[in-house]
Design a protein around this motif. Structure first.
Motif, mmCIF file in Angstrom:
data_model
loop_
_atom_site.group_PDB
_atom_site.id
_atom_site.type_symbol
_atom_site.label_atom_id
_atom_site.label_comp_id
_atom_site.label_asym_id
_atom_site.label_seq_id
_atom_site.Cartn_x
_atom_site.Cartn_y
_atom_site.Cartn_z
ATOM 1 N N LEU A 400 28.364 33.406 16.986
ATOM 2 C CA LEU A 400 28.905 32.290 16.205
ATOM 3 C C LEU A 400 28.116 31.017 16.458
ATOM 4 O O LEU A 400 27.747 30.291 15.526
ATOM 5 N N MET A 401 27.840 30.741 17.730
ATOM 6 C CA MET A 401 27.125 29.509 18.083
ATOM 7 C C MET A 401 25.673 29.524 17.612
ATOM 8 O O MET A 401 25.112 28.493 17.260
ATOM 9 N N LEU A 402 25.069 30.720 17.599
ATOM 10 C CA LEU A 402 23.655 30.815 17.233
ATOM 11 C C LEU A 402 23.422 31.015 15.738
ATOM 12 O O LEU A 402 22.494 30.438 15.160
ATOM 13 N N PHE A 403 24.271 31.848 15.113
ATOM 14 C CA PHE A 403 24.002 32.249 13.725
ATOM 15 C C PHE A 403 25.182 32.049 12.776
ATOM 16 O O PHE A 403 25.079 32.396 11.598
ATOM 17 N N GLY A 404 26.310 31.563 13.289
ATOM 18 C CA GLY A 404 27.473 31.405 12.436
ATOM 19 C C GLY A 404 28.164 32.741 12.188
ATOM 20 O O GLY A 404 28.149 33.639 13.028
ATOM 21 N N TYR A 405 28.757 32.883 11.006
ATOM 22 C CA TYR A 405 29.522 34.089 10.683
ATOM 23 C C TYR A 405 28.702 35.373 10.797
ATOM 24 O O TYR A 405 29.201 36.378 11.324
ATOM 25 N N PRO A 406 27.444 35.413 10.334
ATOM 26 C CA PRO A 406 26.658 36.648 10.496
ATOM 27 C C PRO A 406 26.511 37.076 11.956
ATOM 28 O O PRO A 406 26.402 38.267 12.250
ATOM 29 N N GLY A 407 26.524 36.121 12.888
ATOM 30 C CA GLY A 407 26.444 36.466 14.298
ATOM 31 C C GLY A 407 27.668 37.234 14.766
ATOM 32 O O GLY A 407 27.565 38.143 15.604
ATOM 33 N N ILE A 408 28.839 36.900 14.219
ATOM 34 C CA ILE A 408 30.063 37.636 14.556
ATOM 35 C C ILE A 408 29.979 39.066 14.035
ATOM 36 O O ILE A 408 30.359 40.022 14.721
ATOM 37 N N LEU A 409 29.452 39.226 12.831
ATOM 38 C CA LEU A 409 29.314 40.564 12.246
ATOM 39 C C LEU A 409 28.312 41.402 13.037
ATOM 40 O O LEU A 409 28.521 42.606 13.242
ATOM 41 N N GLY A 410 27.238 40.776 13.501
ATOM 42 C CA GLY A 410 26.266 41.493 14.322
ATOM 43 C C GLY A 410 26.874 41.982 15.616
ATOM 44 O O GLY A 410 26.556 43.084 16.099
ATOM 45 N N ALA A 411 27.776 41.184 16.189
ATOM 46 C CA ALA A 411 28.453 41.602 17.416
ATOM 47 C C ALA A 411 29.314 42.838 17.178
ATOM 48 O O ALA A 411 29.387 43.736 18.025
ATOM 49 N N ALA A 412 29.974 42.908 16.017
ATOM 50 C CA ALA A 412 30.788 44.087 15.680
ATOM 51 C C ALA A 412 29.928 45.337 15.595
ATOM 52 O O ALA A 412 30.310 46.415 16.072
ATOM 53 N N VAL A 413 28.750 45.205 14.997
ATOM 54 C CA VAL A 413 27.832 46.342 14.887
ATOM 55 C C VAL A 413 27.387 46.806 16.273
ATOM 56 O O VAL A 413 27.404 48.007 16.588
ATOM 57 N N LEU A 414 27.003 45.871 17.126
ATOM 58 C CA LEU A 414 26.561 46.227 18.479
ATOM 59 C C LEU A 414 27.681 46.906 19.266
ATOM 60 O O LEU A 414 27.442 47.862 20.012
ATOM 61 N N ALA A 415 28.917 46.423 19.097
ATOM 62 C CA ALA A 415 30.040 47.009 19.820
ATOM 63 C C ALA A 415 30.272 48.464 19.398
ATOM 64 O O ALA A 415 30.535 49.337 20.239
ATOM 65 N N ASN A 416 30.155 48.747 18.110
ATOM 66 C CA ASN A 416 30.362 50.118 17.631
ATOM 67 C C ASN A 416 29.239 51.049 18.075
ATOM 68 O O ASN A 416 29.479 52.223 18.380
ATOM 69 N N LEU A 417 28.014 50.543 18.130
ATOM 70 C CA LEU A 417 26.902 51.374 18.607
ATOM 71 C C LEU A 417 27.022 51.631 20.106
ATOM 72 O O LEU A 417 26.712 52.734 20.587
ATOM 73 N N PHE A 418 27.476 50.627 20.844
ATOM 74 C CA PHE A 418 27.719 50.818 22.272
ATOM 75 C C PHE A 418 28.743 51.916 22.507
ATOM 76 O O PHE A 418 28.639 52.695 23.464
ATOM 77 N N ALA A 419 29.748 51.989 21.636
ATOM 78 C CA ALA A 419 30.807 52.984 21.785
ATOM 79 C C ALA A 419 30.264 54.407 21.745
ATOM 80 O O ALA A 419 30.806 55.300 22.413
ATOM 81 N N VAL A 420 29.212 54.633 20.985
ATOM 82 C CA VAL A 420 28.645 55.980 20.879
ATOM 83 C C VAL A 420 28.106 56.441 22.228
ATOM 84 O O VAL A 420 28.440 57.527 22.721
ATOM 85 N N GLY A 421 27.271 55.612 22.839
ATOM 86 C CA GLY A 421 26.721 55.964 24.148
ATOM 87 C C GLY A 421 27.798 56.095 25.206
ATOM 88 O O GLY A 421 27.777 57.023 26.023
ATOM 89 N N GLY A 422 28.773 55.177 25.177
ATOM 90 C CA GLY A 422 29.854 55.231 26.149
ATOM 91 C C GLY A 422 30.708 56.472 25.997
ATOM 92 O O GLY A 422 31.139 57.079 26.988
ATOM 93 N N ALA A 423 30.948 56.894 24.761
ATOM 94 C CA ALA A 423 31.761 58.087 24.519
ATOM 95 C C ALA A 423 31.070 59.341 25.046
ATOM 96 O O ALA A 423 31.713 60.215 25.644
#
Length: 440
Positions: A400-423
């Protein structure tokens, strides 16, 4: 669940559950659709309410997971039917007691919670009017979900789904009547929810008595403390695990709120569309529980691993199709629920970007359900905690601080990809590695 092709056992529960889960999630879409016609404030209010009530609903999900694990493993072990019925009855009583306490706490603290999330005065007023009747509905929801878990533990996904559909149909049918005809607005949506859940709970318990799922046992209080411990061993961490995601979403919604009510309305509407799009994967997580639980109890561990493998293959294939469709139809889907052009832009951005990572969320929920079913709920808690608080929330605020709303969406993508490796890591640690199986 312990005989024949594993994919067929998965489908036996998951296929009908798709309709049940779709019906339940359609309630949230109906709320967004009808309240969106009243203006931006009611829609923004639901954007604040949704992650909080979803987090609270995790108690019912956790208790149903505990009941499912206990009952399905008991069935798989070949124990007497009375033991399974007794466990289900004890889980139901435990759920009702806890639900009443949680509902009262939410009723008292709702205004404070929404205020801390950053709700504007107009949105806060609407959200506070919704809270009391939603709290009233919560014990009925818990009764319905725990009873449905007992049906699924026996391999009966159709009954569970039918009850969920009944509650949702009543809720949605009453929505326009309560919101517009009786002019109750946001409060009317909560009243419709309470009535629908009450009917669902009565239907579930009544049919459970009719079939003997709750009553085929003498000495109903025998072993009560042991049953409670068995249910809570899985239920508490499972509830916590399921609460982590919506709790994290509340913190992310607070970040979105810094961009205004239009952003909250668009973000909230998009997450509802996402929830409906994920219905087959949520249904799959409902199906993997009894498959893993019964086969683990029957010492057919390779079948449990095969179930995990088949579930994850489906997550990958479905995720690709879903990403293409959400990208192609992001704007029309957003327009169904949102009249404001600004809010629609926020919603369509979410769907077209985050949609490409939703296969990872499917892998997360199926892995968590499988680990809960074999009484390894601690791993599901750890995986969910890491995804939300090590990745999603901090990255969302940084984005949010760096890119605004698109930065929040990018965080959601990273969180879901992290879930794959963690699972995959958790599956290896709990003996559910889908790669190490010879059974199909």
């Amino acid at each position: 669940m312990t005989q024949g092709p594993v994919w067929r056992a998965l489908a036996r529960v998951s296929a009908p559950m798709s309709f049940g889960i779709l019906a339940v999630l359609s309630v949230g879409l109906a709320d967004a659709y009808f309240l969106g016609q009243l203006g931006e404030a009611p829609l923004a209010a639901i954007g604040f309410v949704y992650p909080v009530t979803t987090a609270i609903t995790s108690l019912s999900i956790g208790l149903s997971a505990g009941a499912n694990a206990a009952v399905s493993q008991t069935i798989g072990e070949g124990a007497d039917d009375d033991d399974a019925a007794r466990l289900a009855l004890h889980a139901l009583g435990l759920g009702l007691c806890l639900a009443i306490l949680v509902a009262l706490a939410f009723w008292v603290l709702a205004g404070t919670i929404f205020g801390l999330m950053g709700a504007s005065d107009a949105a806060l007023t609407e959200a506070k009017s919704y809270a009391p009747f939603w709290a009233l509905s919560f014990p009925f929801l818990v009764l319905m979900m725990v009873t449905n878990a007992a049906f699924r533990a026996h391999g009966d996904g159709a009954t569970s789904a039918a009850i969920m559909v009944l509650a949702a149909v009543i809720n949605i049918a009453l929505n326009p009547l309560m919101i517009f005809t009786f002019d109750l607005g946001t409060q009317g949506a909560a009243i419709a929810t309470a009535i629908g859940r009450a009917f669902g709970a009565v239907a579930a318990i009544g049919y459970a008595y009719h079939t003997g799922v709750l009553t085929r046992c003498p000495n109903k209080l025998s072993g009560l403390l042991g049953s409670v411990k068995q249910v809570l061993t899985v239920g508490v961490p499972a509830a916590f695990s399921n609460a982590i995601n919506p709790a994290g979403m509340s913190l992310v919604t607070a970040a979105v709120a810094t961009l205004g009510d239009a952003a909250v309305a668009g973000f909230g509407a998009a997450t509802r569309v996402q929830s409906v799009a994920l219905v087959p994967l949520f249904a799959l997580s409902s199906g993997i529980g009894p498959v893993v639980g019964q086969n683990w109890g029957a010492d057919k561990k390779d079948r449990a691993r095969a179930g995990m493998r088949d579930a994850w293959i489906f997550c990958g294939g479905y995720g690709i199709v879903l990403a293409v469709l959400l990208t192609a139809f992001a704007d029309p889907l957003a327009g169904v629920f949102i009249e404001s052009e600004d809010a629609r832009t926020y919603a369509s951005q979410y769907l077209s970007i985050v949609g490409w990572s939703l296969f990872g969320y499917g892998i997360l929920v199926t892995a968590n359900a499988a680990m809960n079913a074999r009484s390894k709920a601690g791993y599901s808690v750890g995986l969910s905690l890491a995804r939300i608080f090590a990745v999603y929330v901090p990255m969302a605020w940084a984005g949010l601080m760096l890119f605004g709303y698109p930065g929040i969406l990018g965080a959601a993508v990273l969180a879901n990809l992290f879930a794959v490796g963690g699972a995959f890591w958790c599956a290896r640690r709990t003996g559910l590695n889908p790669v190490h199986t010879q059974s199909g």
